[in-house]
Design an enzyme around this catalytic site. Structure first.
Site, PDB file in Angstrom:
ATOM      1  N   ASN A  70     125.388  21.470  29.299  1.00  8.53           N
ATOM      2  CA  ASN A  70     124.679  21.089  28.058  1.00  8.53           C
ATOM      3  C   ASN A  70     123.455  20.245  28.384  1.00  8.53           C
ATOM      4  O   ASN A  70     122.398  20.431  27.773  1.00  8.53           O
ATOM      5  CB  ASN A  70     125.618  20.345  27.108  1.00  8.53           C
ATOM      6  CG  ASN A  70     126.503  21.307  26.334  1.00  8.53           C
ATOM      7  OD1 ASN A  70     126.042  21.992  25.428  1.00  8.53           O
ATOM      8  ND2 ASN A  70     127.766  21.385  26.722  1.00  8.53           N
TER       9      ASN A  70
ATOM     10  N   MET B  40     133.523  11.843  29.012  1.00  7.74           N
ATOM     11  CA  MET B  40     134.971  11.808  28.824  1.00  7.74           C
ATOM     12  C   MET B  40     135.539  10.422  28.504  1.00  7.74           C
ATOM     13  O   MET B  40     136.743  10.222  28.558  1.00  7.74           O
ATOM     14  CB  MET B  40     135.681  12.383  30.059  1.00  7.74           C
ATOM     15  CG  MET B  40     135.320  13.838  30.340  1.00  7.74           C
ATOM     16  SD  MET B  40     135.457  14.909  28.891  1.00  7.74           S
ATOM     17  CE  MET B  40     137.239  15.076  28.808  1.00  7.74           C
TER      18      MET B  40
ATOM     19  N   HIS C  75     131.326  18.989  20.359  1.00  4.51           N
ATOM     20  CA  HIS C  75     132.770  19.199  20.507  1.00  4.51           C
ATOM     21  C   HIS C  75     133.066  20.699  20.451  1.00  4.51           C
ATOM     22  O   HIS C  75     132.554  21.398  19.573  1.00  4.51           O
ATOM     23  CB  HIS C  75     133.523  18.453  19.396  1.00  4.51           C
ATOM     24  CG  HIS C  75     134.994  18.580  19.544  1.00  4.51           C
ATOM     25  ND1 HIS C  75     135.708  17.859  20.479  1.00  4.51           N
ATOM     26  CD2 HIS C  75     135.888  19.386  18.922  1.00  4.51           C
ATOM     27  CE1 HIS C  75     136.979  18.206  20.413  1.00  4.51           C
ATOM     28  NE2 HIS C  75     137.117  19.128  19.474  1.00  4.51           N
TER      29      HIS C  75
HETATM   30  C1  GRF Z   1     131.563  20.949  26.467  1.00 10.15           C
HETATM   31  O1  GRF Z   1     132.387  22.031  26.182  1.00 10.15           O
HETATM   32  C2  GRF Z   1     131.560  19.973  25.325  1.00 10.15           C
HETATM   33  O2  GRF Z   1     131.812  20.549  24.088  1.00 10.15           O
HETATM   34  C3  GRF Z   1     132.676  19.038  25.688  1.00 10.15           C
HETATM   35  O3  GRF Z   1     132.642  18.928  27.080  1.00 10.15           O
HETATM   36  C4  GRF Z   1     132.070  20.115  27.638  1.00 10.15           C
HETATM   37  C5  GRF Z   1     130.963  19.686  28.557  1.00 10.15           C
HETATM   38  O4  GRF Z   1     130.431  20.760  29.280  1.00 10.15           O
HETATM   39  N1  GRF Z   1     132.521  17.777  24.988  1.00 10.15           N
HETATM   40  P1  GRF Z   1     129.166  20.584  30.209  1.00 10.15           P
HETATM   41  O5  GRF Z   1     129.463  19.450  31.191  1.00 10.15           O
HETATM   42  O6  GRF Z   1     127.984  20.273  29.355  1.00 10.15           O
HETATM   43  O7  GRF Z   1     129.037  21.889  30.921  1.00 10.15           O
END
Ligand code: GRF
Length: 208
Positions: A17, A93, A112
């Site tokens: 992301n 997290m 989320h």
């Molecule tokens: C994503 O699926 C988001 O929705 C959740 O954690 C994941 C993070 O993925 N909160 P990334 O590290 O951005 O690949």
């Protein structure tokens, strides 16, 4: 010409992301810049991604702090020192403590991997799959003091297919995430988000 919105990203994992957000900023699609990536995990790939783009990256070790409050205080001062306008949680997290929520009220977003308010918490994808829903999805929301309870900014539905595993479904969900997270940040950066109680209105450009 107004100034670019400064984004401070908090991430604990691989940071896909984060990458989508960096790309959207660099292409000019989103009038913002990632000024800082902070992680609570020393070897989070998100930190590598930041470095590759010349973005300041910081690891903060929770074990160096006596309490969560102290950890959050450090985070607040780093975010302020870097003049961050919007805090973006991207696979972060840790729970965001009340002091951080207060310091950046209405200026913290989270993504989320389910259609909230269904399946909040750490295992949104797995919980939705095990429940047997036929449609899951993605939610971008403002962060309040609860767990995944803040006002919803954008959502996108993602179908669950017959033979989905958690991983396959999560990959499909990631694709939607990479579309709607930059889109949510874009409207924030344009000053078009108005929180009215639980509802977030996205103003038309003419309404500004
Ligand atoms: C994503 O699926 C988001 O929705 C959740 O954690 C994941 C993070 O993925 N909160 P990334 O590290 O951005 O690949």
């Amino acid at each position: 010409m107004s100034k670019k919105t400064k984004l401070g990203i908090l991430a604990s994992g691989s940071g896909t992301n984060l990458q989508a957000i960096i790309d959207a900023c660099e292409s000019g699609e989103v009038f913002a810049e990632v000024v800082l990536v902070v992680s609570n995990v020393s070897d989070a790939y998100a930190l590598e991604r930041a470095k590759k783009h010349g973005i300041k990256s910081i690891f903060i070790d929770k074990n160096n702090f006596e309490s969560r409050e102290d950890y959050d205080k450090e985070l607040i001062s780093i975010l302020r020192d870097n003049q961050v306008n919007l805090v973006v949680l991207a696979g972060y997290m840790l729970l965001v403590g009340p002091e951080l929520v207060r310091a950046f009220e209405g200026k913290i977003m989270n993504i989320h991997p389910s259609l909230l308010p269904s399946f909040p918490g750490t295992h949104g994808v797995k919980d939705a799959l095990n429940y047997g829903v036929k449609i899951s999805g993605v939610t971008v929301h403002f962060v309040d003091k609860g767990l995944d309870t803040g006002p919803i900014i954008l959502q996108e539905a993602v179908p669950v297919m017959e033979n989905d595993t958690i991983e396959i479904l999560h990959n499909r969900i990631h694709e939607a995430e990479h579309r709607i997270y930059p889109a949510a940040i874009k409207v924030f950066a344009e000053g078009r988000l108005k929180i009215e109680g639980r509802r977030v209105r996205i103003l038309e450009k003419g309404e500004l």
